[in-house]
Design an enzyme around this catalytic site. Structure first.
Site, PDB file in Angstrom:
ATOM      1  N   TYR A 125       0.852  -1.192   0.000  1.00 19.50           N
ATOM      2  CA  TYR A 125       0.000   0.000   0.000  1.00 19.50           C
ATOM      3  C   TYR A 125       0.881   1.232   0.000  1.00 19.50           C
ATOM      4  O   TYR A 125       1.706   1.421   0.903  1.00 19.50           O
ATOM      5  CB  TYR A 125      -0.945   0.018   1.204  1.00 19.50           C
ATOM      6  CG  TYR A 125      -1.898   1.188   1.118  1.00 19.50           C
ATOM      7  CD1 TYR A 125      -2.985   1.136   0.250  1.00 19.50           C
ATOM      8  CD2 TYR A 125      -1.689   2.352   1.845  1.00 19.50           C
ATOM      9  CE1 TYR A 125      -3.849   2.221   0.124  1.00 19.50           C
ATOM     10  CE2 TYR A 125      -2.549   3.431   1.727  1.00 19.50           C
ATOM     11  CZ  TYR A 125      -3.625   3.360   0.857  1.00 19.50           C
ATOM     12  OH  TYR A 125      -4.458   4.440   0.722  1.00 19.50           O
ATOM     13  N   GLN A 186     -10.609   0.378   1.448  1.00 24.14           N
ATOM     14  CA  GLN A 186     -11.090  -0.490   0.373  1.00 24.14           C
ATOM     15  C   GLN A 186      -9.942  -1.200  -0.339  1.00 24.14           C
ATOM     16  O   GLN A 186     -10.077  -2.355  -0.756  1.00 24.14           O
ATOM     17  CB  GLN A 186     -11.952   0.290  -0.619  1.00 24.14           C
ATOM     18  CG  GLN A 186     -11.304   1.483  -1.294  1.00 24.14           C
ATOM     19  CD  GLN A 186     -11.471   2.787  -0.527  1.00 24.14           C
ATOM     20  OE1 GLN A 186     -11.676   2.775   0.681  1.00 24.14           O
ATOM     21  NE2 GLN A 186     -11.404   3.898  -1.241  1.00 24.14           N
ATOM     22  N   ASN A 209      -2.968   6.232   6.627  1.00 26.84           N
ATOM     23  CA  ASN A 209      -3.610   7.047   7.662  1.00 26.84           C
ATOM     24  C   ASN A 209      -4.218   6.159   8.742  1.00 26.84           C
ATOM     25  O   ASN A 209      -4.038   4.939   8.753  1.00 26.84           O
ATOM     26  CB  ASN A 209      -4.645   7.984   7.042  1.00 26.84           C
ATOM     27  CG  ASN A 209      -5.782   7.225   6.360  1.00 26.84           C
ATOM     28  OD1 ASN A 209      -6.022   6.053   6.619  1.00 26.84           O
ATOM     29  ND2 ASN A 209      -6.497   7.916   5.484  1.00 26.84           N
ATOM     30  N   GLN A 254      10.422  16.147  10.578  1.00 26.96           N
ATOM     31  CA  GLN A 254       9.526  15.022  10.854  1.00 26.96           C
ATOM     32  C   GLN A 254       8.164  15.484  11.351  1.00 26.96           C
ATOM     33  O   GLN A 254       7.146  14.839  11.110  1.00 26.96           O
ATOM     34  CB  GLN A 254      10.169  14.085  11.873  1.00 26.96           C
ATOM     35  CG  GLN A 254      11.435  13.412  11.375  1.00 26.96           C
ATOM     36  CD  GLN A 254      11.191  12.599  10.109  1.00 26.96           C
ATOM     37  OE1 GLN A 254      10.422  11.641  10.124  1.00 26.96           O
ATOM     38  NE2 GLN A 254      11.816  12.988   9.013  1.00 26.96           N
ATOM     39  N   HIS A 257       5.017  15.597   9.108  1.00 20.89           N
ATOM     40  CA  HIS A 257       4.282  14.418   8.637  1.00 20.89           C
ATOM     41  C   HIS A 257       2.797  14.516   8.940  1.00 20.89           C
ATOM     42  O   HIS A 257       1.963  14.032   8.179  1.00 20.89           O
ATOM     43  CB  HIS A 257       4.845  13.152   9.297  1.00 20.89           C
ATOM     44  CG  HIS A 257       5.963  12.525   8.530  1.00 20.89           C
ATOM     45  ND1 HIS A 257       5.746  11.675   7.480  1.00 20.89           N
ATOM     46  CD2 HIS A 257       7.304  12.609   8.667  1.00 20.89           C
ATOM     47  CE1 HIS A 257       6.901  11.266   6.989  1.00 20.89           C
ATOM     48  NE2 HIS A 257       7.871  11.825   7.691  1.00 20.89           N
ATOM     49  N   GLU A 322      10.805   5.859  17.038  1.00 22.87           N
ATOM     50  CA  GLU A 322      10.964   5.330  15.679  1.00 22.87           C
ATOM     51  C   GLU A 322      12.298   5.772  15.063  1.00 22.87           C
ATOM     52  O   GLU A 322      13.074   4.961  14.567  1.00 22.87           O
ATOM     53  CB  GLU A 322       9.801   5.819  14.818  1.00 22.87           C
ATOM     54  CG  GLU A 322       9.878   5.399  13.367  1.00 22.87           C
ATOM     55  CD  GLU A 322       8.807   6.044  12.506  1.00 22.87           C
ATOM     56  OE1 GLU A 322       8.578   5.556  11.397  1.00 22.87           O
ATOM     57  OE2 GLU A 322       8.203   7.055  12.951  1.00 22.87           O
ATOM     58  N   HIS A 323      12.539   7.070  15.057  1.00 19.47           N
ATOM     59  CA  HIS A 323      13.781   7.632  14.513  1.00 19.47           C
ATOM     60  C   HIS A 323      14.563   8.277  15.651  1.00 19.47           C
ATOM     61  O   HIS A 323      14.030   9.146  16.334  1.00 19.47           O
ATOM     62  CB  HIS A 323      13.497   8.714  13.474  1.00 19.47           C
ATOM     63  CG  HIS A 323      12.605   8.287  12.349  1.00 19.47           C
ATOM     64  ND1 HIS A 323      11.273   8.647  12.274  1.00 19.47           N
ATOM     65  CD2 HIS A 323      12.860   7.534  11.255  1.00 19.47           C
ATOM     66  CE1 HIS A 323      10.749   8.143  11.169  1.00 19.47           C
ATOM     67  NE2 HIS A 323      11.686   7.456  10.529  1.00 19.47           N
ATOM     68  N   ASP A 356      14.201   8.425   5.285  1.00 25.40           N
ATOM     69  CA  ASP A 356      12.849   8.486   4.738  1.00 25.40           C
ATOM     70  C   ASP A 356      12.843   8.407   3.219  1.00 25.40           C
ATOM     71  O   ASP A 356      11.932   7.806   2.629  1.00 25.40           O
ATOM     72  CB  ASP A 356      12.178   9.801   5.144  1.00 25.40           C
ATOM     73  CG  ASP A 356      11.656   9.779   6.566  1.00 25.40           C
ATOM     74  OD1 ASP A 356      11.615   8.701   7.165  1.00 25.40           O
ATOM     75  OD2 ASP A 356      11.285  10.865   7.071  1.00 25.40           O
ATOM     76  N   GLU A 411       3.549 -36.093  29.595  1.00 21.56           N
ATOM     77  CA  GLU A 411       2.559 -35.045  29.328  1.00 21.56           C
ATOM     78  C   GLU A 411       1.169 -35.622  29.033  1.00 21.56           C
ATOM     79  O   GLU A 411       0.262 -34.892  28.645  1.00 21.56           O
ATOM     80  CB  GLU A 411       3.027 -34.198  28.138  1.00 21.56           C
ATOM     81  CG  GLU A 411       4.345 -33.475  28.396  1.00 21.56           C
ATOM     82  CD  GLU A 411       4.842 -32.709  27.168  1.00 21.56           C
ATOM     83  OE1 GLU A 411       4.378 -32.999  26.043  1.00 21.56           O
ATOM     84  OE2 GLU A 411       5.689 -31.823  27.340  1.00 21.56           O
ATOM     85  N   HIS A 416       0.789 -39.299  20.770  1.00 14.20           N
ATOM     86  CA  HIS A 416       2.156 -38.928  20.399  1.00 14.20           C
ATOM     87  C   HIS A 416       3.113 -40.062  20.745  1.00 14.20           C
ATOM     88  O   HIS A 416       4.006 -40.422  19.972  1.00 14.20           O
ATOM     89  CB  HIS A 416       2.590 -37.663  21.154  1.00 14.20           C
ATOM     90  CG  HIS A 416       1.968 -36.398  20.654  1.00 14.20           C
ATOM     91  ND1 HIS A 416       0.631 -36.132  20.768  1.00 14.20           N
ATOM     92  CD2 HIS A 416       2.530 -35.303  20.054  1.00 14.20           C
ATOM     93  CE1 HIS A 416       0.376 -34.933  20.253  1.00 14.20           C
ATOM     94  NE2 HIS A 416       1.510 -34.412  19.821  1.00 14.20           N
TER      95      HIS A 416
END
Length: 447
Positions: A125, A186, A209, A254, A257, A322-323, A356, A411, A416
């Site tokens: 995406y 979608q 988003n 940053q 954004h 993150e950064h 980036d 067990e 088994h």
């Protein structure tokens, strides 16, 4: 000296979460996914018309469509895309080459191994919205192709009713096998559940988003995803020698954004802290994206003064940003001192924007503290490390059968245990009450 906050955020982390994943967002996303799951392409078209005013005869671009679009992209843009993708490809190839397949004979006739098997179908995406993120095509598609993914479907929304030519060029040059002009929930839902015209994928990568992020969250498990995404984050660690103007510029780079980007400075210098704040205020007067960057800075900006770099690194690890940009006299020290970060940017010759946009490392990175337990998107995310085993020796199989039987019965797994018993009986001659001669056929071989 305790940490001193010269600027504190005015909105807490819980509020950030509520902004990004409110009940209203969650319910809206669920409704769209359920509708597309039920009605397929007709529902996809309905939401594309509703949200993007976009309803072409086909959402998928044909070869001739792509050829026409490519002819409209300036030569310099094409050259730059190819250069950036070359950087991304080189680093991803080096990462893949660092991964080894193995086979180990742990004892005579018993072999264990693993192979790195690419995911077969990936959806990428590529966001549009306020920014057409060409770089996301590089990060998601190029990396998938280096991993060996045979089928990559890429979706990106129209922008103001128009096809984003440069973004399509980036998707095509990155190696996308199919390109759709389709955005939002979608697009993510269609790739995840499959429709008559859109192939169902096994894994979805790429930012988006709040609605796209929530769609990925709800679909996780049905498909794999790269990361649970939150707002972009930046944190700078600076000593007394750092340039305040650079600190301010890089924080705002940053913050633009979106309106909810945490931008944090941790420094050992009160002077650097105060001057950085002053420069931010001045730069916001002339920055074209000041409305977004200023909102983030006002609500989520922080400036903290600490006693020494040890405390700076310790506090930075708590944020697990993150950064993380290191503007200190010895920036490589952070490679040893720090443990929690999405990516490090070392020294004033480096900046987060390089990561980036162009340097070659992947910009899909963990947010909201997730750096404490995961890294970002990389070639390994598109590979499944799958184990295999083979026993080629009769005696070894029989001895494993005895061990398996004992271990399983501790067990209370009798079924088994009997799988192990059968091999012990067949290859070692061990007697078991439940096995009667003639119950099975043996060809005399372990496999």
């Amino acid at each position: 000296m305790a940490s001193t906050y010269l600027k504190q955020r005015t909105v807490d982390n819980d509020a950030v979460t509520s902004i990004q994943a409110s009940d209203q967002v969650s319910q809206t996303v669920k409704g769209v996914i359920d509708h597309i799951r039920r009605d397929g392409d007709s529902a996809v078209r309905q939401y594309s018309e509703k949200f993007d005013k976009w309803s072409p005869q086909s959402f998928k671009l044909s070869d001739s469509d792509i050829e026409d679009i490519m002819s409209k992209v300036p030569d310099q843009v094409i050259k730059d895309i190819k250069k950036v993708q070359s950087n991304v490809r080189k680093f991803a190839e080096a990462q893949k080459n660092s991964l080894s397949e193995l086979e180990l004979e742990i004892e005579p006739g018993v072999f264990l191994g693993h192979k790195n098997v690419p995911i077969q179908n990936v959806g990428a995406y590529i966001p549009g919205g306020r920014y057409p993120l060409l770089a996301s095509a590089h990060m998601t598609i190029v990396t998938a192709k280096v991993a060996g993914v045979p089928n990559v479907i890429a979706c990106t929304p129209p922008i103001m009713g128009r096809i984003p030519h440069a973004t399509i060029a980036a998707m095509y040059l990155a190696g996308a096998d199919e390109i759709f002009i389709l955005g939002g929930v979608q697009a993510v839902a269609a790739m995840a559940v499959g429709t008559d015209t859109i192939r169902k994928v096994d894994f979805i990568a790429g930012p988006g988003n709040a609605f796209v992020a929530e769609a990925k969250r709800q679909l996780f498990g049905e498909v794999g995803i790269d990361l649970f995404a939150g707002p972009t984050e930046v944190l700078i660690v600076a000593d007394h020698k750092a340039d305040p103007f650079t600190c301010a510029t890089d924080l705002l780079s940053q913050a633009e954004h979106g309106p909810d980007t945490p931008a944090i400075l941790i420094t050992t210098s009160t002077e650097v802290a105060k001057k950085t704040i002053a420069h931010v205020d001045e730069l916001l007067k002339i920055l074209p994206t000041a409305e977004l960057a200023g909102t983030s800075w006002s609500k989520f900006g922080e400036v903290v003064v600490v006693e020494d770099l040890e405390k700076a690194y310790t506090l930075a690890d708590v944020y697990a940003s993150e950064h993380v940009q290191i503007l200190t006299e010895n920036p490589r020290e952070a490679l040893v001192k720090m443990k929690n970060y999405g990516a490090l940017f070392l020294g004033d010759r480096t900046c987060v924007s390089y990561g980036d946009k162009c340097i070659g490392t992947n910009h899909v990175l963990p947010t909201r503290g997730a750096a404490r337990y995961t890294g970002g998107l990389w070639v390994g995310k598109y590979l499944r490390t799958c184990t295999y085993q083979i026993v080629e020796d009769d005696k070894a199989s029989g001895e494993l059968g005895l061990l398996c039987g004992r271990a399983a019965r501790v067990e209370n797994f009798e079924g088994h245990a009997r799988s192990g018993d059968l091999r012990a009986h067949r290859f070692l001659g061990t007697e078991f009450d439940w096995i009667k001669e003639g119950n099975y056929q043996s060809n005399g071989h372990a496999v």
